[in-house]
Every structure is written in C-alpha cells, then in structure tokens.
Design a protein around this motif. Structure first.
Motif: not given
Length: 338
Positions: A200-204, A206-212, A221-226
């Motif tokens: 749950h923490a990773i999903i939340i 991911t959404i916030g950090l990837h958007w930022f 952002s793509m590396i962190l998403l993967i």
C-alpha cells in the motif's frame, strides 16, 4: 550475485573503492581539473586507467567472492568506465584499449545471451521435471534446471526472477498445505500484514512521486515507476511463498523456507542437537517471520556438519546452526522426534 566476504578488510576495500572512484571523478570533473592535469596528460590518464581497470577490480575481489570470468569482466568494465569518465581529448591515445575492452564485453554478453537461449530451449524439459515432483517449485526449480544447465550466477538470477513471476501471478489458486507433516511459521505473526502495508505504501508513494517527477525528469520518474512495480510484485510473491511453503518434515527430511530470501533442505540424521528456549549464535540462520517486535527463537538446531542453505538469487551459504519460530511448537517437536 556477488557474495560479500566476511572479513574486516572487505568493508575497508569498499571504502577504498569509493575513494578511488570519487578521486578519479573529481580529477576530470571539478573546477580544479585544468590546474591539476598537466599538458602532457598521458601519465595522469594512465594512472586513472590503472585505478579503474586494475585497482578497482582488485578491491572488489577483496570485498566479494568473484569468479575468474567476473574478475575479467570487471577489468573490461573498468576500461569502459574510464572512457565515460575521462574526457575524449585525454583518452584518445588509449582508444585501442577501450575498443578492445568493448569487444571483450560484447563477447561476454553474447556468451551470457547464448546461455539464456540454451536455458529457454530446455525449459519444457525442466517444466516436466518440476511437474513430476510433489515438492514446491521453490525447492525443485533450481535442482531441475541445474540437472540440464551448468550452474551459473546469471542462470540463478533468471530462475530467482522466474520464482517471483510464478508466485506473484500464477499461485493464487493454490491452497496453503495443512497436513500432519507441515508447520507454518507466519500465522501467529504480522508478517503478511507487514507486506500488505508495504505494498500500500509503495502504491501511494508511486502515484505521488511519479506525478511530481514526471514534469521534472521523465527518465527518473520511469525508472522509479519500474522499480516500484517490481517491488510490489516481489512482495506479492513473498506473501505467497510464505503461505504456500510451511516447514515440512517427511520421509526423514526437512524442507524449510521463509519467503524468497532463504530456504534449505536437510535430513533429520544431520541434526546434532535441538535446544528449546535458548538463544542462538550471531551467525545462526534465522527462520523467524517479521513481526511488530523482533521475535525470539523458540528452538535452535545444531548440525553435525555444515548444511547448505540457498539465499536469494541462488547464492548458497554453509550454516552450522539455525533458529526457528513456528506457530505450533508441540507439533514440530513431535515431527522432529519421529
């Protein structure tokens, strides 16, 4: 893939490695570069090549257990790193050496690719061997593969990732074994809840950090998403491995695992002593599920001779003692005394 040596010098070697890399980076990419590097820079560049192609691999050899092939690959990688680190105007006289290193790396990559192709070619045979056995794929995949393909660090990595994929996607219809021969390790702990919380923490995050980061740096952002997607899959697989692979005592043999990170099989005859309610040694391999508080072992098993345990990425470790905490100690006691 690399097993760190258990010596005090191994940590110093890593510190020295960081110093070598940092000093060489600052030599060519700092405001003092033009002052430090003389017009006749060939000797300075030669020193950097020596640092990156020989000193750095030797320090890694001091810190980790490396095969001859891995050491040669690190030498070639050091020369390629020098090409990326040192400005082209300085390294031009050594271009032949750089091309030779690139050629060597290409040959190594080609050999590894051929090994993976060979593994894929024999995969149907390996799969049939696994299906013909009653044990879990966690314990049968590596032996079935190494009966066909020679053990190799790259193959071990591929097999470990295959286990992640299998347990994350294809194991959800299976039920956790509950037989007279099995004892679970996680039901009286918060291990499963802990991994669900991490997911749950990773999903939340991911959404916030990837958007930022998406507008700041698309690549980052793509590396962190993967990485985050892989982390979620890994923790899903970890949950399933813990659920579906309880401690099993059958036919005089013990199969024991705790997630993807550690597992082992040993015979009851190899046990020297079993101590209940006593502390374990510092080097004992612990099979204690995650909990809110650090769990204390219920029993410690000493072996007559060191037994082989398999860690993540197929790394092996010789252990003389293991510490356990299970959900039903009485049942385990009866199984071990049979």
């Amino acid at each position: 893939m690399f097993a760190m040596r258990r010596t005090q010098f191994a940590k110093w070697a890593l510190l020295l490695l960081a110093l070598v890399l940092t000093s060489n980076f600052l030599l060519y990419h700092s405001s003092f570069s033009s002052i430090i590097i003389p017009e006749e820079s060939v000797w300075v560049v030669s020193g950097s090549l020596l640092d990156l192609a020989l000193v750095a691999p030797l320090l890694l050899l001091a810190a980790f257990r490396l095969t001859a092939k891995q050491f040669i690959g690190l030498i070639a990688s050091g020369i390629i790193l020098a090409r990326l680190l040192i400005p082209s105007s300085y390294i031009e006289p050594f271009s032949g050496l750089v091309y030779a290193a690139i050629g060597l790396e290409v040959l190594v990559i080609a050999a590894e690719a051929a090994l993976i192709f060979f593994l894929c070619y024999h995969f149907p045979k390996i799969l049939r061997s696994i299906k013909n056995q009653e044990e879990s794929p966690l314990f049968t995949l590596f032996p079935a593969t190494f009966a066909v393909v020679k053990p190799n660090p790259l193959v071990s990595v591929v097999l470990s990732e295959a286990l992640v994929v299998y347990y994350a996607f294809f194991s959800w219809k299976k039920r956790a074994p509950d037989t007279p021969y099995t004892v679970s390790l996680h039901k009286n702990t918060s291990a499963i809840a802990f991994y669900i919380m991490l997911i749950h923490a990773i999903i939340i995050e991911t959404i916030g950090l990837h958007w930022f980061l998406h507008e700041k740096s698309l690549m980052l952002s793509m590396i962190l998403l993967i990485l985050n997607i892989y982390s979620v899959l890994y923790f899903l697989a970890e949950i399933q491995v813990i659920r579906l692979n309880p401690l099993t005592v059958k036919d005089g043999s013990v199969q024991l695992s705790l997630g993807l990170s550690k597992r082992m099989t040993f015979h009851l005859d190899s046990i020297e002593s079993i101590r209940w309610g006593e502390p374990a040694k510092k080097d004992a391999l612990e099979f204690i599920a995650n909990d809110i508080e650090t769990g204390e072992p219920q029993l410690v098993i000493n072996f007559k001779a060191p037994q082989k345990a398999t860690l993540f990425y197929g790394r092996t470790k010789e252990v003389s003692q293991i510490a356990l905490k299970v959900d039903n100690p009485e049942k385990l006691k009866n199984l071990l005394e049979q």
